[in-house]
Design a protein around this motif. Structure first.
Motif, mmCIF file in Angstrom:
data_model
loop_
_atom_site.group_PDB
_atom_site.id
_atom_site.type_symbol
_atom_site.label_atom_id
_atom_site.label_comp_id
_atom_site.label_asym_id
_atom_site.label_seq_id
_atom_site.Cartn_x
_atom_site.Cartn_y
_atom_site.Cartn_z
ATOM 1 N N GLY A 113 62.517 -47.454 58.924
ATOM 2 C CA GLY A 113 61.961 -46.047 58.580
ATOM 3 C C GLY A 113 60.462 -45.787 58.568
ATOM 4 O O GLY A 113 59.765 -46.520 58.851
ATOM 5 N N ILE A 114 60.101 -44.785 57.562
ATOM 6 C CA ILE A 114 58.656 -44.613 57.323
ATOM 7 C C ILE A 114 58.223 -44.631 55.838
ATOM 8 O O ILE A 114 58.994 -44.134 54.991
ATOM 9 C CB ILE A 114 58.472 -43.327 57.931
ATOM 10 N N LEU A 115 57.109 -45.389 55.636
ATOM 11 C CA LEU A 115 56.526 -45.299 54.218
ATOM 12 C C LEU A 115 55.675 -44.206 54.103
ATOM 13 O O LEU A 115 54.918 -43.994 55.019
ATOM 14 C CB LEU A 115 55.783 -46.709 54.102
ATOM 15 N N SER A 116 55.953 -43.343 53.061
ATOM 16 C CA SER A 116 55.341 -42.273 52.589
ATOM 17 C C SER A 116 54.618 -42.050 51.246
ATOM 18 O O SER A 116 55.566 -42.784 50.439
ATOM 19 C CB SER A 116 56.180 -41.006 53.115
ATOM 20 N N PRO A 117 53.783 -41.455 51.098
ATOM 21 C CA PRO A 117 53.657 -41.222 49.661
ATOM 22 C C PRO A 117 54.816 -40.180 48.994
ATOM 23 O O PRO A 117 55.358 -39.523 49.999
ATOM 24 C CB PRO A 117 52.211 -40.299 49.609
ATOM 25 N N GLY A 118 54.842 -40.272 47.741
ATOM 26 C CA GLY A 118 56.037 -39.326 47.108
ATOM 27 C C GLY A 118 55.607 -37.848 47.610
ATOM 28 O O GLY A 118 54.430 -37.511 47.765
ATOM 29 N N PHE A 119 56.796 -36.919 47.513
ATOM 30 C CA PHE A 119 56.624 -35.550 47.923
ATOM 31 C C PHE A 119 56.039 -34.715 46.794
ATOM 32 O O PHE A 119 56.493 -34.910 45.601
ATOM 33 C CB PHE A 119 57.886 -35.095 48.362
ATOM 34 N N VAL A 120 55.377 -33.806 47.000
ATOM 35 C CA VAL A 120 54.706 -32.752 45.985
ATOM 36 C C VAL A 120 55.550 -31.392 46.292
ATOM 37 O O VAL A 120 55.626 -30.836 47.349
ATOM 38 C CB VAL A 120 53.293 -32.454 46.097
ATOM 39 N N ASN A 121 56.499 -31.099 45.373
ATOM 40 C CA ASN A 121 57.193 -29.794 45.281
ATOM 41 C C ASN A 121 56.340 -28.524 44.897
ATOM 42 O O ASN A 121 56.269 -28.514 43.641
ATOM 43 C CB ASN A 121 58.528 -30.169 44.426
ATOM 44 N N CYS A 122 55.963 -27.897 45.691
ATOM 45 C CA CYS A 122 55.129 -26.791 45.399
ATOM 46 C C CYS A 122 55.551 -25.572 44.742
ATOM 47 O O CYS A 122 54.921 -24.602 44.380
ATOM 48 C CB CYS A 122 54.131 -26.406 46.301
ATOM 49 N N HIS A 123 57.134 -25.428 44.573
ATOM 50 C CA HIS A 123 57.861 -24.212 44.064
ATOM 51 C C HIS A 123 58.945 -24.571 43.698
ATOM 52 O O HIS A 123 59.935 -24.719 44.547
ATOM 53 C CB HIS A 123 57.708 -23.138 44.957
ATOM 54 N N CYS A 124 59.354 -24.386 42.375
ATOM 55 C CA CYS A 124 60.765 -24.794 41.716
ATOM 56 C C CYS A 124 60.978 -23.931 40.517
ATOM 57 O O CYS A 124 59.844 -23.622 40.019
ATOM 58 C CB CYS A 124 60.798 -26.289 41.457
#
Ligand SMILES: [Zn+2]
Length: 385
Positions: free
Chosen positions: A46-57
């Motif tokens: 798969g793909i290594l990625s930085p963690g996600f930022v959830n901009c609206h919750c």
């Protein structure tokens, strides 16, 4: 620690044949060619990625999961949410803890969270996730502005006194916030990040342009007399943005019915006041509430900075940026994964002024390391650090 996968997404682009090296806390040391990595490399598919930022919750609404009917349109959705708010606090807090856990498992490392009360405070004090807390106020009747603002300040103070990162008081939406209240919010938001629901339904536009709108049903339902109201005759964003000239960053959330002229105004405004504007889209919530999709092609064509949000479990089946990405891919198959990943990592971190620590694989940052599976498969995200 040394990590390798089929590809590495750096926060901006893909690179291959490389190894990501972090210390044991996940602080990025460097990315080196595979040949120079030495022993002890952990290998993933798969793909290594930085963690996600959830901009609206809205984590506080997690208890409404599965309770609000789909496809009702925004007006009935808002009425449904407002009239179902009385639940026992222990159920509300249990749902909040579960919602947070879901975000962590889905590779989210930071959340811009809308708060109408302090029900999420205890969970946030556990420091499991990074939050930017937006204390949301509304009030359409002008003389109530000061009282509404004070109520917001009381909640904000509870967050601040608990040592939590509470950014600022924010307006709910143009149709629910009087100009007087907007001005109080603006003055306090100088140099900070501000968020506002924007153009989520066509009814918002007609409420501002002609005054003929289903929103009147909302005010009737809450027995509010808005006979004073004169529609300004322009789109809601035109009517509102001039009153928000003090924040450093503005997140406009949803933008489902944002048109080219709104974007032109928004760009002009951000230039005039040296602000950075971010267009936050929540495609799964738009599908849930209005059965529509955000105008991503229009936003891209006009060089808008896009970020992603999950909205709440009142209007979504999951709190997962990866699920948002998969929906975007399904509805806009020509947008490359690399671009969407930028929205959900680097752009999100910039929007929340967290780009010194999150969003990128850059030396010294601690953005979280996740492994993304194949995007049309069912495999789950893996969190490595
Ligand atoms: Zn929302």
């Amino acid at each position: 620690m040394k990590f390798k996968a089929d590809k590495i997404f750096t926060g901006e682009n893909f690179i291959g044949n490389s190894v990501l090296i972090t210390d044991e806390r996940g602080i990025i040391q460097e990315i080196v060619p595979e040949a120079d990595a030495g022993d002890g490399v952990q290998q993933y598919k798969g793909i290594l990625s930085p963690g996600f930022v959830n901009c609206h919750c809205h984590l506080e609404l997690s208890f409404l999961k599965g309770l609000i009917p789909e496809g009702t349109g925004l007006v009935d959705f808002v009425i449904n949410v407002m009239t179902r708010r009385s639940f026992p606090m222990d159920e509300i807090e249990t749902a909040i803890a579960k919602g947070e856990q879901e975000m962590i498992e889905n590779g989210i490392v930071a959340v811009a969270d809308i708060c109408n009360d302090a029900s999420t405070l205890n969970q946030k004090l556990r420091n499991n996730l990074r939050y930017l807390n937006f204390i949301e106020v509304s009030g359409f009747i002008p003389p109530s502005a000061e009282k509404r603002f004070e109520q917001g300040q009381q909640i904000l103070n509870r967050f601040i006194q608990s040592g939590l990162d509470a950014s600022v008081i924010v307006p709910h939406a143009p149709y629910s916030t009087s100009t007087e209240l907007m001005k109080l919010i603006n003055a306090e938001a100088a140099g900070k990040v501000l968020s506002m629901h924007n153009q989520e339904t066509l009814q918002e536009e007609t409420f501002f342009t002609t005054g003929i709108s289903e929103f009147r049903k909302l005010f009737d339902f809450f027995k509010m007399d808005i006979s004073f109201y004169q529609p300004p005759g322009v789109n809601s964003l035109y009517a509102t943005l001039p009153h928000l000239n003090m924040p450093k960053n503005i997140l406009l959330v949803h933008n489902t019915f944002t048109g080219p002229e709104d974007i032109f105004l928004a760009h002009q405004h951000s230039e005039d006041y040296a602000q950075d504007l971010f267009f936050c889209t929540c495609i799964n919530a738009n599908l849930y509430i209005e059965d529509t999709t955000p105008p991503l092609e229009l936003l891209r064509k006009n060089n808008c900075t896009i970020v992603l949000g999950t909205d709440s479990l009142a209007s979504n089946h999951s709190l997962s940026i990866w699920d948002e990405i998969k929906s975007i891919h399904q509805h806009f198959p020509n947008i490359e994964l690399e671009e969407i990943l930028t929205w959900s990592t680097a752009n999100g971190a910039k929007a929340l002024l967290m780009d010194k620590e999150l969003g990128f694989f850059e030396k010294g940052m601690q953005p979280g390391v996740i492994v993304l599976p194949d995007w049309d498969g069912d495999q789950k995200i893996k969190r490595l650090v």
